[in-house]
Write a protein that holds these residues in place. Structure first.
Motif, PDB file in Angstrom:
ATOM      1  N   ILE A  12      -7.242  20.370  65.920  1.00  0.00           N
ATOM      2  CA  ILE A  12      -5.914  20.686  65.396  1.00  0.00           C
ATOM      3  C   ILE A  12      -5.993  21.743  64.301  1.00  0.00           C
ATOM      4  CG2 ILE A  12      -3.929  19.745  64.144  1.00  0.00           C
ATOM      5  CD1 ILE A  12      -4.514  17.051  65.464  1.00  0.00           C
ATOM      6  N   ARG A  13      -6.981  21.611  63.409  1.00  0.00           N
ATOM      7  CA  ARG A  13      -7.054  22.500  62.244  1.00  0.00           C
ATOM      8  C   ARG A  13      -8.490  22.598  61.756  1.00  0.00           C
ATOM      9  NH1 ARG A  13      -5.084  21.176  56.464  1.00  0.00           N
ATOM     10  NH2 ARG A  13      -4.867  19.095  57.366  1.00  0.00           N
ATOM     11  N   VAL A  14      -8.885  23.795  61.328  1.00  0.00           N
ATOM     12  CA  VAL A  14     -10.207  24.020  60.741  1.00  0.00           C
ATOM     13  C   VAL A  14     -10.028  24.781  59.435  1.00  0.00           C
ATOM     14  CG1 VAL A  14     -12.504  25.018  61.014  1.00  0.00           C
ATOM     15  CG2 VAL A  14     -11.267  24.171  63.031  1.00  0.00           C
ATOM     16  N   ASN A  15     -10.545  24.242  58.350  1.00  0.00           N
ATOM     17  CA  ASN A  15     -10.591  24.954  57.074  1.00  0.00           C
ATOM     18  C   ASN A  15     -12.036  25.316  56.771  1.00  0.00           C
ATOM     19  OD1 ASN A  15      -7.904  24.938  56.592  1.00  0.00           O
ATOM     20  ND2 ASN A  15      -7.946  23.596  54.808  1.00  0.00           N
ATOM     21  N   THR A  16     -12.239  26.533  56.309  1.00  0.00           N
ATOM     22  CA  THR A  16     -13.590  27.048  56.112  1.00  0.00           C
ATOM     23  C   THR A  16     -13.824  27.437  54.661  1.00  0.00           C
ATOM     24  OG1 THR A  16     -13.492  27.971  58.350  1.00  0.00           O
ATOM     25  CG2 THR A  16     -15.282  28.729  56.932  1.00  0.00           C
ATOM     26  N   ALA A  17     -14.983  27.067  54.135  1.00  0.00           N
ATOM     27  CA  ALA A  17     -15.433  27.529  52.825  1.00  0.00           C
ATOM     28  C   ALA A  17     -16.824  28.133  52.997  1.00  0.00           C
ATOM     29  CB  ALA A  17     -15.469  26.387  51.823  1.00  0.00           C
ATOM     30  N   ILE A  18     -17.041  29.316  52.463  1.00  0.00           N
ATOM     31  CA  ILE A  18     -18.329  30.000  52.570  1.00  0.00           C
ATOM     32  C   ILE A  18     -19.061  29.879  51.238  1.00  0.00           C
ATOM     33  CG2 ILE A  18     -19.498  32.181  53.035  1.00  0.00           C
ATOM     34  CD1 ILE A  18     -18.011  30.986  55.436  1.00  0.00           C
ATOM     35  N   TYR A  19     -20.314  29.413  51.291  1.00  0.00           N
ATOM     36  CA  TYR A  19     -21.108  29.275  50.073  1.00  0.00           C
ATOM     37  C   TYR A  19     -21.460  30.668  49.528  1.00  0.00           C
ATOM     38  CZ  TYR A  19     -21.988  24.524  51.844  1.00  0.00           C
ATOM     39  OH  TYR A  19     -21.859  23.245  52.318  1.00  0.00           O
ATOM     40  N   THR A  20     -21.213  30.864  48.252  1.00  0.00           N
ATOM     41  CA  THR A  20     -21.603  32.115  47.591  1.00  0.00           C
ATOM     42  C   THR A  20     -22.765  31.916  46.638  1.00  0.00           C
ATOM     43  OG1 THR A  20     -19.958  31.767  45.840  1.00  0.00           O
ATOM     44  CG2 THR A  20     -19.276  33.062  47.765  1.00  0.00           C
ATOM     45  N   THR A  55     -26.678  13.168  37.187  1.00  0.00           N
ATOM     46  CA  THR A  55     -27.552  12.545  38.181  1.00  0.00           C
ATOM     47  C   THR A  55     -26.754  11.988  39.363  1.00  0.00           C
ATOM     48  OG1 THR A  55     -27.467  10.464  36.933  1.00  0.00           O
ATOM     49  CG2 THR A  55     -29.323  11.947  36.493  1.00  0.00           C
ATOM     50  N   ASP A  56     -25.434  11.862  39.205  1.00  0.00           N
ATOM     51  CA  ASP A  56     -24.582  11.409  40.312  1.00  0.00           C
ATOM     52  C   ASP A  56     -24.357  12.513  41.342  1.00  0.00           C
ATOM     53  OD1 ASP A  56     -24.142   8.872  39.120  1.00  0.00           O
ATOM     54  OD2 ASP A  56     -22.558   9.722  37.864  1.00  0.00           O
ATOM     55  N   VAL A  57     -24.617  13.740  40.949  1.00  0.00           N
ATOM     56  CA  VAL A  57     -24.335  14.897  41.809  1.00  0.00           C
ATOM     57  C   VAL A  57     -25.584  15.283  42.587  1.00  0.00           C
ATOM     58  CG1 VAL A  57     -23.710  17.345  41.818  1.00  0.00           C
ATOM     59  CG2 VAL A  57     -22.488  15.742  40.339  1.00  0.00           C
ATOM     60  N   GLU A  58     -25.463  15.303  43.920  1.00  0.00           N
ATOM     61  CA  GLU A  58     -26.583  15.674  44.777  1.00  0.00           C
ATOM     62  C   GLU A  58     -26.556  17.144  45.158  1.00  0.00           C
ATOM     63  OE1 GLU A  58     -26.186  13.190  48.219  1.00  0.00           O
ATOM     64  OE2 GLU A  58     -27.578  11.709  47.395  1.00  0.00           O
ATOM     65  N   PHE A  59     -25.355  17.688  45.266  1.00  0.00           N
ATOM     66  CA  PHE A  59     -25.198  19.044  45.801  1.00  0.00           C
ATOM     67  C   PHE A  59     -24.041  19.711  45.084  1.00  0.00           C
ATOM     68  CE2 PHE A  59     -23.060  21.969  48.712  1.00  0.00           C
ATOM     69  CZ  PHE A  59     -24.114  22.775  49.125  1.00  0.00           C
ATOM     70  N   ALA A  60     -24.181  21.007  44.799  1.00  0.00           N
ATOM     71  CA  ALA A  60     -23.108  21.759  44.158  1.00  0.00           C
ATOM     72  C   ALA A  60     -23.211  23.219  44.570  1.00  0.00           C
ATOM     73  CB  ALA A  60     -23.187  21.629  42.638  1.00  0.00           C
ATOM     74  N   ALA A  61     -22.094  23.777  45.046  1.00  0.00           N
ATOM     75  CA  ALA A  61     -22.104  25.175  45.489  1.00  0.00           C
ATOM     76  C   ALA A  61     -20.778  25.835  45.147  1.00  0.00           C
ATOM     77  CB  ALA A  61     -22.346  25.261  46.990  1.00  0.00           C
ATOM     78  N   ALA A  62     -20.857  27.087  44.686  1.00  0.00           N
ATOM     79  CA  ALA A  62     -19.665  27.911  44.539  1.00  0.00           C
ATOM     80  C   ALA A  62     -19.284  28.422  45.923  1.00  0.00           C
ATOM     81  CB  ALA A  62     -19.936  29.070  43.592  1.00  0.00           C
ATOM     82  N   THR A  63     -17.981  28.503  46.193  1.00  0.00           N
ATOM     83  CA  THR A  63     -17.524  28.901  47.520  1.00  0.00           C
ATOM     84  C   THR A  63     -16.341  29.853  47.426  1.00  0.00           C
ATOM     85  OG1 THR A  63     -15.994  27.022  47.713  1.00  0.00           O
ATOM     86  CG2 THR A  63     -18.239  26.687  48.518  1.00  0.00           C
TER      87      THR A  63
END
Length: 323
Positions: free
Chosen positions: A128-136, A237-245
């Motif tokens: 139905i729908r796709v939203n995209t985020a690209i890692y920068t 320490t709760d955060v496993e992954f973080a990326a600007a997009t």
């Protein structure tokens, strides 16, 4: 497999810190009998609930374009999620609870390849729908946020990487038998590749079978200096992954905890930061795919060991940061 107990969790935690540690070293670290630790370790690894594997830096393979896809579907999600998981470009698929039905991470060479993938996905009548985020900029991850030393590798190195992608705990002797080279050659080559940052060995835990790990994805709208705020978020320490997009969100984060209450506290800690304008979150229910091996790049001449399929209907969110 029976639910994890405290020793299992301690053993997995010790493995995360040193994925190739021997049973003897792990037992000494945990102050437990070596026979007990060896038996528990064999059980965990044989069950495939816990895997120790190598991941190769995507930039080393020229996969500089990494996208996070959020997908809404009509009808049951399993078939369409399995279709996306079958794509070689796709390294992660997770069924989620929230605005979208599942998310996927894909890695390609450029925006043209990304557009082709999105066209394939949107062409499915169930989508139905796709939203995209690209890692920068990946601030925190397994290997993507780290630099690596440029070096040439040959077919022997590629075979070593292919086998380590399947089993990161293979001994140098076992690897030497797989690539038909002496143990001394392997003992020289494999550590050189790992120390250069081309690959890293880490633990993947398929949650949902055992243990009490809850994982949530977070999409952020930020104010001011995005990277400054994201680095502060990544310190937790709760955060496993973080990326600007770029795309729907300014940043994507993954948080984990033992209970939903842990997730609630982690999200509130993020909301308290001055640079955070808005937060959207979703729970990861089960992992359909968690595989960072690039088969066509490394497995020439290698008989790849297949991982057993996940039991139907069983949730299994992997320990590597699901986004």
């Amino acid at each position: 497999m029976d639910p994890f107990d405290k020793l299992d969790e301690q053993l997995i935690s010790a493995l995360r810190e040193d994925p190739r540690a021997s049973a003897v070293k792990l037992a000494d670290r945990l102050l437990m009998p070596r026979s007990v630790v060896a038996q528990r370790l064999r059980r965990l690894l044989a069950s495939q609930v816990v895997r120790v594997v190598a991941t190769v830096h995507p930039a080393f393979m020229g996969l500089d374009f990494i996208g996070h896809l959020s997908v809404s579907t009509s009808g049951p999600v399993q078939d369409i999620a399995a279709m996306v998981a079958a794509w070689e470009e796709c390294v992660l698929v997770s069924v989620t609870a929230g605005e979208f039905d599942f998310i996927a991470e894909v890695r390609v060479h450029d925006q043209v390849e990304m557009q082709h993938l999105l066209t394939r996905l949107r062409g499915n009548p169930q989508v139905i729908r796709v939203n995209t985020a690209i890692y920068t900029d990946i601030v925190k991850g397994n290997i993507e946020h780290r630099s690596f030393e440029t070096m040439d590798i040959d077919d022997i190195d590629r075979q070593l990487l292919a086998h380590l992608e399947q089993n990161g705990r293979l001994s140098w002797k076992e690897l030497s038998e797989r690539v038909d080279r002496s143990p001394s050659v392997v003992r020289n080559r494999a550590p050189r590749i790992l120390e250069a940052g081309i690959a890293q060995i880490f633990v993947v835990q398929q949650r949902g079978y055992s243990g009490g790990i809850v994982t949530a994805g977070v999409g952020l709208s930020l104010r001011g200096d995005t990277l400054d705020t994201l680095h502060r978020i990544a310190e937790s320490t709760d955060v496993e992954f973080a990326a600007a997009t770029v795309g729907r969100f300014d940043a994507l984060v993954t948080v984990r905890g033992s209970t939903p209450r842990d997730i609630d506290r982690a999200l509130d800690s993020i909301r308290e930061l001055r640079g955070v304008a808005e937060l959207h979150s979703w729970f990861h229910l089960r992992s359909v795919k968690e595989d960072y091996a690039r088969r066509t790049y490394f497995t020439s001449g290698v008989n790849a060991e297949s991982h057993p399929p996940l039991p139907s209907g069983k949730p299994a969110a992997a320990d590597h940061p699901t986004r």
